[in-house]
Design a protein around this motif. Structure first.
Motif, PDB file in Angstrom:
ATOM      1  N   LEU A 131       0.822  -1.206   0.000  1.00 18.13           N
ATOM      2  CA  LEU A 131       0.000   0.000   0.000  1.00 18.13           C
ATOM      3  C   LEU A 131       0.859   1.262   0.000  1.00 18.13           C
ATOM      4  O   LEU A 131       0.499   2.276  -0.621  1.00 18.13           O
ATOM      5  N   ALA A 132       1.993   1.225   0.691  1.00 18.08           N
ATOM      6  CA  ALA A 132       2.901   2.377   0.692  1.00 18.08           C
ATOM      7  C   ALA A 132       3.415   2.645  -0.721  1.00 18.08           C
ATOM      8  O   ALA A 132       3.498   3.807  -1.166  1.00 18.08           O
ATOM      9  N   GLU A 133       3.746   1.595  -1.448  1.00 21.37           N
ATOM     10  CA  GLU A 133       4.224   1.747  -2.823  1.00 21.37           C
ATOM     11  C   GLU A 133       3.125   2.302  -3.729  1.00 21.37           C
ATOM     12  O   GLU A 133       3.365   3.213  -4.539  1.00 21.37           O
ATOM     13  N   ILE A 134       1.904   1.765  -3.587  1.00 24.18           N
ATOM     14  CA  ILE A 134       0.789   2.226  -4.414  1.00 24.18           C
ATOM     15  C   ILE A 134       0.452   3.678  -4.108  1.00 24.18           C
ATOM     16  O   ILE A 134       0.228   4.490  -5.019  1.00 24.18           O
ATOM     17  N   ALA A 135       0.428   4.029  -2.826  1.00 28.52           N
ATOM     18  CA  ALA A 135       0.128   5.411  -2.439  1.00 28.52           C
ATOM     19  C   ALA A 135       1.159   6.376  -3.018  1.00 28.52           C
ATOM     20  O   ALA A 135       0.809   7.483  -3.456  1.00 28.52           O
ATOM     21  N   HIS A 136       2.418   5.966  -3.032  1.00 30.59           N
ATOM     22  CA  HIS A 136       3.469   6.817  -3.609  1.00 30.59           C
ATOM     23  C   HIS A 136       3.234   7.026  -5.099  1.00 30.59           C
ATOM     24  O   HIS A 136       3.400   8.150  -5.613  1.00 30.59           O
ATOM     25  N   LEU A 137       2.830   5.974  -5.813  1.00 30.94           N
ATOM     26  CA  LEU A 137       2.565   6.097  -7.245  1.00 30.94           C
ATOM     27  C   LEU A 137       1.421   7.066  -7.516  1.00 30.94           C
ATOM     28  O   LEU A 137       1.504   7.920  -8.399  1.00 30.94           O
ATOM     29  N   TYR A 138       0.353   6.949  -6.747  1.00 32.73           N
ATOM     30  CA  TYR A 138      -0.799   7.827  -6.960  1.00 32.73           C
ATOM     31  C   TYR A 138      -0.481   9.273  -6.573  1.00 32.73           C
ATOM     32  O   TYR A 138      -1.108  10.199  -7.091  1.00 32.73           O
ATOM     33  N   ALA A 139       0.460   9.447  -5.683  1.00 33.28           N
ATOM     34  CA  ALA A 139       0.799  10.801  -5.241  1.00 33.28           C
ATOM     35  C   ALA A 139       1.792  11.493  -6.164  1.00 33.28           C
ATOM     36  O   ALA A 139       1.878  12.729  -6.153  1.00 33.28           O
ATOM     37  N   THR A 140       2.534  10.748  -6.983  1.00 37.06           N
ATOM     38  CA  THR A 140       3.633  11.347  -7.749  1.00 37.06           C
ATOM     39  C   THR A 140       3.569  11.120  -9.248  1.00 37.06           C
ATOM     40  O   THR A 140       4.226  11.846  -9.996  1.00 37.06           O
ATOM     41  N   ASN A 141       2.799  10.128  -9.715  1.00 33.68           N
ATOM     42  CA  ASN A 141       2.825   9.803 -11.139  1.00 33.68           C
ATOM     43  C   ASN A 141       2.193  10.913 -11.976  1.00 33.68           C
ATOM     44  O   ASN A 141       1.075  11.364 -11.690  1.00 33.68           O
ATOM     45  N   HIS A 142       2.882  11.329 -13.007  1.00 31.62           N
ATOM     46  CA  HIS A 142       2.428  12.460 -13.822  1.00 31.62           C
ATOM     47  C   HIS A 142       1.107  12.166 -14.518  1.00 31.62           C
ATOM     48  O   HIS A 142       0.228  13.044 -14.608  1.00 31.62           O
ATOM     49  N   SER A 143       0.943  10.957 -15.044  1.00 25.59           N
ATOM     50  CA  SER A 143      -0.285  10.621 -15.768  1.00 25.59           C
ATOM     51  C   SER A 143      -1.507  10.722 -14.858  1.00 25.59           C
ATOM     52  O   SER A 143      -2.554  11.239 -15.250  1.00 25.59           O
ATOM     53  N   ILE A 144      -1.355  10.232 -13.630  1.00 25.72           N
ATOM     54  CA  ILE A 144      -2.467  10.295 -12.687  1.00 25.72           C
ATOM     55  C   ILE A 144      -2.756  11.727 -12.267  1.00 25.72           C
ATOM     56  O   ILE A 144      -3.907  12.173 -12.258  1.00 25.72           O
ATOM     57  N   LEU A 145      -1.723  12.456 -11.939  1.00 23.69           N
ATOM     58  CA  LEU A 145      -1.916  13.834 -11.495  1.00 23.69           C
ATOM     59  C   LEU A 145      -2.540  14.695 -12.595  1.00 23.69           C
ATOM     60  O   LEU A 145      -3.426  15.523 -12.331  1.00 23.69           O
ATOM     61  N   GLN A 146      -2.105  14.490 -13.823  1.00 25.26           N
ATOM     62  CA  GLN A 146      -2.603  15.297 -14.935  1.00 25.26           C
ATOM     63  C   GLN A 146      -4.090  15.052 -15.181  1.00 25.26           C
ATOM     64  O   GLN A 146      -4.832  15.988 -15.519  1.00 25.26           O
ATOM     65  N   ARG A 147      -4.543  13.806 -15.013  1.00 25.14           N
ATOM     66  CA  ARG A 147      -5.933  13.475 -15.303  1.00 25.14           C
ATOM     67  C   ARG A 147      -6.873  13.678 -14.118  1.00 25.14           C
ATOM     68  O   ARG A 147      -8.102  13.677 -14.304  1.00 25.14           O
ATOM     69  N   THR A 148      -6.351  13.827 -12.899  1.00 21.48           N
ATOM     70  CA  THR A 148      -7.237  13.831 -11.726  1.00 21.48           C
ATOM     71  C   THR A 148      -7.182  15.098 -10.887  1.00 21.48           C
ATOM     72  O   THR A 148      -8.141  15.400 -10.176  1.00 21.48           O
ATOM     73  N   ARG A 149      -6.069  15.838 -10.918  1.00 22.72           N
ATOM     74  CA  ARG A 149      -5.992  17.066 -10.123  1.00 22.72           C
ATOM     75  C   ARG A 149      -6.880  18.145 -10.736  1.00 22.72           C
ATOM     76  O   ARG A 149      -6.795  18.423 -11.925  1.00 22.72           O
ATOM     77  N   GLY A 150      -7.721  18.748  -9.908  1.00 20.53           N
ATOM     78  CA  GLY A 150      -8.605  19.806 -10.389  1.00 20.53           C
ATOM     79  C   GLY A 150      -9.791  19.310 -11.186  1.00 20.53           C
ATOM     80  O   GLY A 150     -10.532  20.109 -11.769  1.00 20.53           O
ATOM     81  N   VAL A 151     -10.015  18.003 -11.233  1.00 19.94           N
ATOM     82  CA  VAL A 151     -11.124  17.413 -11.991  1.00 19.94           C
ATOM     83  C   VAL A 151     -12.223  16.982 -11.026  1.00 19.94           C
ATOM     84  O   VAL A 151     -11.955  16.370  -9.990  1.00 19.94           O
ATOM     85  N   GLY A 152     -13.466  17.279 -11.359  1.00 18.73           N
ATOM     86  CA  GLY A 152     -14.591  16.858 -10.528  1.00 18.73           C
ATOM     87  C   GLY A 152     -14.566  17.469  -9.142  1.00 18.73           C
ATOM     88  O   GLY A 152     -14.823  16.782  -8.156  1.00 18.73           O
ATOM     89  N   VAL A 153     -14.301  18.753  -9.056  1.00 19.64           N
ATOM     90  CA  VAL A 153     -14.121  19.407  -7.754  1.00 19.64           C
ATOM     91  C   VAL A 153     -15.455  19.563  -7.035  1.00 19.64           C
ATOM     92  O   VAL A 153     -16.458  20.001  -7.615  1.00 19.64           O
ATOM     93  N   LEU A 154     -15.464  19.193  -5.773  1.00 15.41           N
ATOM     94  CA  LEU A 154     -16.597  19.421  -4.866  1.00 15.41           C
ATOM     95  C   LEU A 154     -16.057  20.198  -3.684  1.00 15.41           C
ATOM     96  O   LEU A 154     -15.311  19.664  -2.859  1.00 15.41           O
ATOM     97  N   SER A 155     -16.408  21.466  -3.611  1.00 17.56           N
ATOM     98  CA  SER A 155     -15.883  22.320  -2.546  1.00 17.56           C
ATOM     99  C   SER A 155     -16.439  21.910  -1.194  1.00 17.56           C
ATOM    100  O   SER A 155     -17.426  21.167  -1.095  1.00 17.56           O
ATOM    101  N   HIS A 156     -15.822  22.414  -0.136  1.00 14.46           N
ATOM    102  CA  HIS A 156     -16.285  22.119   1.223  1.00 14.46           C
ATOM    103  C   HIS A 156     -17.733  22.571   1.410  1.00 14.46           C
ATOM    104  O   HIS A 156     -18.552  21.832   1.972  1.00 14.46           O
ATOM    105  N   ALA A 157     -18.056  23.763   0.926  1.00 14.35           N
ATOM    106  CA  ALA A 157     -19.420  24.282   1.066  1.00 14.35           C
ATOM    107  C   ALA A 157     -20.420  23.434   0.295  1.00 14.35           C
ATOM    108  O   ALA A 157     -21.511  23.118   0.800  1.00 14.35           O
ATOM    109  N   ASP A 158     -20.067  23.026  -0.928  1.00 14.82           N
ATOM    110  CA  ASP A 158     -20.968  22.185  -1.720  1.00 14.82           C
ATOM    111  C   ASP A 158     -21.113  20.793  -1.107  1.00 14.82           C
ATOM    112  O   ASP A 158     -22.190  20.189  -1.165  1.00 14.82           O
ATOM    113  N   ALA A 159     -20.034  20.288  -0.529  1.00 13.47           N
ATOM    114  CA  ALA A 159     -20.104  18.980   0.127  1.00 13.47           C
ATOM    115  C   ALA A 159     -21.068  19.013   1.314  1.00 13.47           C
ATOM    116  O   ALA A 159     -21.839  18.078   1.529  1.00 13.47           O
TER     117      ALA A 159
END
Length: 360
Positions: free
Chosen positions: A179-207
């Protein structure tokens, strides 16, 4: 630019279950979304009134596969409250272990599907291979890879001897590393970050406005977890961390689930260290008088609530549940608005919807 409608579903890549989305778009940008549910309605709440309280333990476990342990556990908690049953302490710890095993497997399945939707299939297979360790644990301890059959009214039906406890502890050491290895991949991999950061945002107020629950809420900065706010089983004797993120996007929901999977490994270890000796269930079948009760637990997708009313007979007079997906899918309209069409499957998957739970 002309607006037009894209039908998504009821069968599509983001879900293992049928659901229909009518997506209004302008060019490649989503303007609005309308959800049409009801494709897998099975009338289970009605069927529950035609079966005994003990038969309903089996029925409720088949409402959903990924959170199958949470439904019978919460149902049993409601029955136990009406009957005034106090669980043996060992049973409380064993319930936590069963629930956290299911939580790890459920969260890994969701983040694996996310990798698949991105097109990162080698990561998808790596995460599913890690999840297979949890599937082997379930088969070894409970005899089944999906429905555990762990709960009974007044306790549990499985136990851990020294050999099985050692096996589970060793597998948790392995999971911790993976799990530590997988978490590191999801936190640093460019492909994942590019497709998921800032996508489908639900703000605290909307939540807050949508009253979302579970990892979806915690990824938007809402520190609510039933295990902490309304402890059940042995959670009041365990150190339960509540992991939150602040950005409320697809990536935050994924890393929240991975953090909770790692925390679940530690909770299982805590249970193995602190679990006392003693019976795993009360003796005999407790009498269940007329009454009503509400019970809730923190299922992998969030807060699961059961309402039970009995009339002193063998069958429940009324059984109803509110599942996490019912609260969470209302937020899809906010998450998808302004998103690109290509991101729709990722956003839908990020709430980890359970259609069969919700439509029942």
């Amino acid at each position: 630019m002309n607006a037009f409608t894209i039908p998504v579903g009821p069968l599509h890549v983001a879900l293992e279950e049928p659901m229909y989305f009518k997506v209004e778009v302008e060019g490649e940008t989503v303007v609005s979304v309308d959800i049409t549910a009801g494709h897998v309605h099975r009338g289970i709440e009605y069927l529950a009134t035609k079966r005994s309280l003990y038969q309903n333990i089996t029925l409720t476990e088949r409402i959903c596969s990924l959170c199958s342990n949470s439904h019978p556990e919460t149902f049993c908690m409601a029955v136990e409250r009406i009957a005034g049953v106090q669980l043996p302490e060992r049973a409380e710890y064993l319930r936590v272990i069963a629930g956290e095993i299911k939580r790890i497997a459920s969260h890994l399945f969701n983040v694996a599907i996310m990798a698949h939707l991105i097109g990162f299939d080698s990561l998808f297979m790596h995460v599913m291979e890690t999840r297979e360790v949890m599937q082997d644990i379930k088969e070894s301890l409970f005899g089944n890879r999906m429905d555990l059959g762990a709960n009974v009214i007044g306790g549990v039906r499985y136990d851990l001897d020294a050999e099985r406890s050692a096996y589970l502890a060793a597998q948790m050491d392995r999971m911790d590393r993976d799990l530590a290895e997988i978490a590191h991949l999801y936190a640093t991999n460019h492909s994942i970050l590019q497709r998921t950061r800032g996508v489908g945002v639900l703000s605290h107020a909307d939540a807050l406005a949508c009253a979302v629950v579970g990892p979806v809420a915690r990824a938007s900065g809402i520190a609510y977890d039933v295990r902490v706010k309304a402890p059940y089983a042995a959670y009041d004797r365990l150190d339960v961390p509540v992991h939150i993120e602040s950005d409320g996007d697809v990536w935050c929901r994924a890393v929240t689930r991975l953090a909770e999977a790692r925390a679940a490994v530690d909770l299982i270890r805590q249970c193995l260290r602190a679990m006392p000796e003693g019976p795993i269930a009360v003796a005999g079948r407790p009498a269940v008088p007329d009454g009503e009760a509400i019970a809730k637990c923190e299922a992998p997708r969030g807060e699961l609530i059961y309402y039970l009313r009995t009339d002193g007979g063998k069958n429940p007079e009324r059984l109803k549940w509110r599942v996490p997906s019912y609260m969470n899918w209302d937020a899809l309209g906010i998450m998808m608005t302004g998103a690109k069409v290509a991101d729709v499957p990722l956003i839908v998957n990020s709430i980890d919807p359970c259609i069969s739970c919700t439509e029942r």
